[in-house]
Write a protein that holds these residues in place. Structure first.
Motif, short mmCIF file in Angstrom:
data_model
loop_
_atom_site.label_atom_id
_atom_site.label_comp_id
_atom_site.label_asym_id
_atom_site.label_seq_id
_atom_site.Cartn_x
_atom_site.Cartn_y
_atom_site.Cartn_z
N GLN A 24 1.03 -1.17 -0.03
CA GLN A 24 -0.26 0.19 -0.23
C GLN A 24 0.97 1.24 0.18
OE1 GLN A 24 -2.76 0.28 3.22
NE2 GLN A 24 -4.08 1.39 2.12
N ALA A 25 0.86 1.98 -1.00
CA ALA A 25 1.56 3.28 -1.15
C ALA A 25 0.57 4.53 -0.54
CB ALA A 25 1.69 3.65 -2.42
N THR A 82 7.37 -19.62 7.40
CA THR A 82 8.22 -18.30 7.03
C THR A 82 7.63 -18.19 5.38
OG1 THR A 82 9.75 -18.52 8.68
CG2 THR A 82 10.08 -16.86 6.75
N LEU A 83 7.17 -16.82 4.97
CA LEU A 83 7.03 -16.48 3.97
C LEU A 83 8.20 -15.62 3.41
CD1 LEU A 83 5.00 -16.28 1.19
CD2 LEU A 83 4.10 -14.28 2.34
N TYR A 84 8.82 -15.44 2.14
CA TYR A 84 9.44 -14.39 1.91
C TYR A 84 8.90 -13.87 0.60
CZ TYR A 84 12.53 -17.57 4.81
OH TYR A 84 13.04 -18.21 5.67
N LEU A 85 9.88 -12.65 0.36
CA LEU A 85 9.59 -11.83 -0.64
C LEU A 85 10.89 -11.09 -0.95
CD1 LEU A 85 7.85 -10.50 -3.01
CD2 LEU A 85 7.40 -8.71 -1.46
N GLN A 86 11.78 -11.70 -2.04
CA GLN A 86 13.07 -11.11 -2.61
C GLN A 86 12.61 -10.17 -3.67
OE1 GLN A 86 16.19 -11.89 -1.65
NE2 GLN A 86 16.85 -9.97 -2.99
N MET A 87 13.23 -9.07 -3.27
CA MET A 87 12.83 -7.90 -4.37
C MET A 87 14.05 -7.34 -4.79
SD MET A 87 9.93 -5.77 -2.30
CE MET A 87 11.14 -5.29 -0.98
N ASN A 88 14.18 -7.39 -6.08
CA ASN A 88 15.49 -6.87 -7.03
C ASN A 88 15.09 -6.02 -7.89
OD1 ASN A 88 16.56 -9.00 -5.60
ND2 ASN A 88 16.28 -10.41 -7.29
N SER A 89 16.02 -5.30 -8.30
CA SER A 89 15.89 -4.16 -9.17
C SER A 89 14.55 -2.97 -8.62
CB SER A 89 15.48 -4.44 -10.64
OG SER A 89 16.41 -5.58 -11.08
N GLU A 99 8.64 3.63 -7.50
CA GLU A 99 7.40 3.39 -7.37
C GLU A 99 7.06 2.16 -6.67
OE1 GLU A 99 9.07 3.93 -10.37
OE2 GLU A 99 8.91 2.26 -11.60
N ASP A 100 8.11 1.37 -6.01
CA ASP A 100 8.01 0.21 -5.29
C ASP A 100 7.69 0.73 -3.86
OD1 ASP A 100 10.32 -1.44 -7.33
OD2 ASP A 100 7.98 -1.85 -7.18
N THR A 101 8.08 1.85 -3.62
CA THR A 101 7.98 2.50 -2.34
C THR A 101 6.51 2.33 -1.80
OG1 THR A 101 9.65 3.93 -2.55
CG2 THR A 101 8.04 4.54 -0.83
N THR A 160 5.65 -3.82 6.87
CA THR A 160 7.10 -3.36 6.92
C THR A 160 7.35 -2.36 5.82
OG1 THR A 160 9.22 -3.98 7.13
CG2 THR A 160 8.01 -5.38 5.75
N GLN A 161 7.91 -1.22 6.14
CA GLN A 161 7.94 -0.11 5.10
C GLN A 161 9.12 -0.47 4.31
OE1 GLN A 161 6.00 2.58 4.58
NE2 GLN A 161 7.33 3.17 2.79
N VAL A 162 8.85 -0.27 2.82
CA VAL A 162 10.21 -0.27 1.94
C VAL A 162 10.23 1.21 1.20
CG1 VAL A 162 10.72 -1.19 -0.33
CG2 VAL A 162 9.96 -2.68 1.58
N THR A 163 11.36 1.84 1.43
CA THR A 163 11.41 2.99 0.67
C THR A 163 12.49 2.89 -0.43
OG1 THR A 163 10.50 4.47 2.77
CG2 THR A 163 11.59 5.70 0.94
N VAL A 164 12.16 3.54 -1.60
CA VAL A 164 13.24 3.31 -2.50
C VAL A 164 13.26 4.89 -3.08
CG1 VAL A 164 13.84 2.42 -4.77
CG2 VAL A 164 12.26 1.02 -3.40
N SER A 165 14.53 5.19 -3.12
CA SER A 165 14.93 6.79 -3.63
C SER A 165 15.70 6.43 -4.80
CB SER A 165 15.94 7.24 -2.58
OG SER A 165 17.11 6.55 -2.14
#
Length: 124
Positions: free
Chosen positions: A41-42, A79-86, A90-92, A118-123
């Motif tokens: 959720q952005a 446990t569940l995982y989410l590997q996020m690359n590249s 806009e993924d923030t 959990t917050q993910v912030t991409v600059s």
């Protein structure tokens, strides 16, 4: 009742990677028989599903993350995982894991159990 706790969020620059985890506890003995999903959720936007993984361990993704994100699960560790690359700006978003008994569904309201996010912030 299944209690979910996410971890692994943070701040990264565009092109970077993060790995999120979601640990199930409580009545999690049958977690392997649950569908597990990731939503995000952005700010100012609705919560949307980005992918899920069923009891058959076959992941599905929305087009916007396909080829960049990988969902996996380790039922022995609940446990569940989410590997996020590249990662891109806009993924923030706040990222949430969710679970429901049985088959995976697409809607937010279809899921019984949610983590706190959990917050993910991409600059850029």
């Amino acid at each position: 009742q299944v209690h979910l706790v996410e971890s692994g969020g943070g701040s990264v620059q565009a092109g970077g990677s993060l790995r999120l985890s979601c640990v199930a506890s409580g009545n999690s003995d049958n977690y392997s028989r649950h569908c597990a999903a990731w939503f995000r959720q952005a700010p100012g936007r609705e919560r949307v599903r980005i992918g899920d993984i069923g009891t058959n361990h076959v992941p599905r993704y929305v087009d916007s993350v396909k080829g960049r994100f990988t969902i996996s699960r380790d039922n022995a560790k609940n446990t569940l995982y989410l590997q996020m690359n590249s990662l891109q700006p806009e993924d923030t978003a706040m990222y949430y894991c969710a679970a429901r008994p049985g088959a995976c569904m697409l809607g937010t309201s279809d899921y019984n159990y949610w983590g706190q996010g959990t917050q993910v912030t991409v600059s850029s």
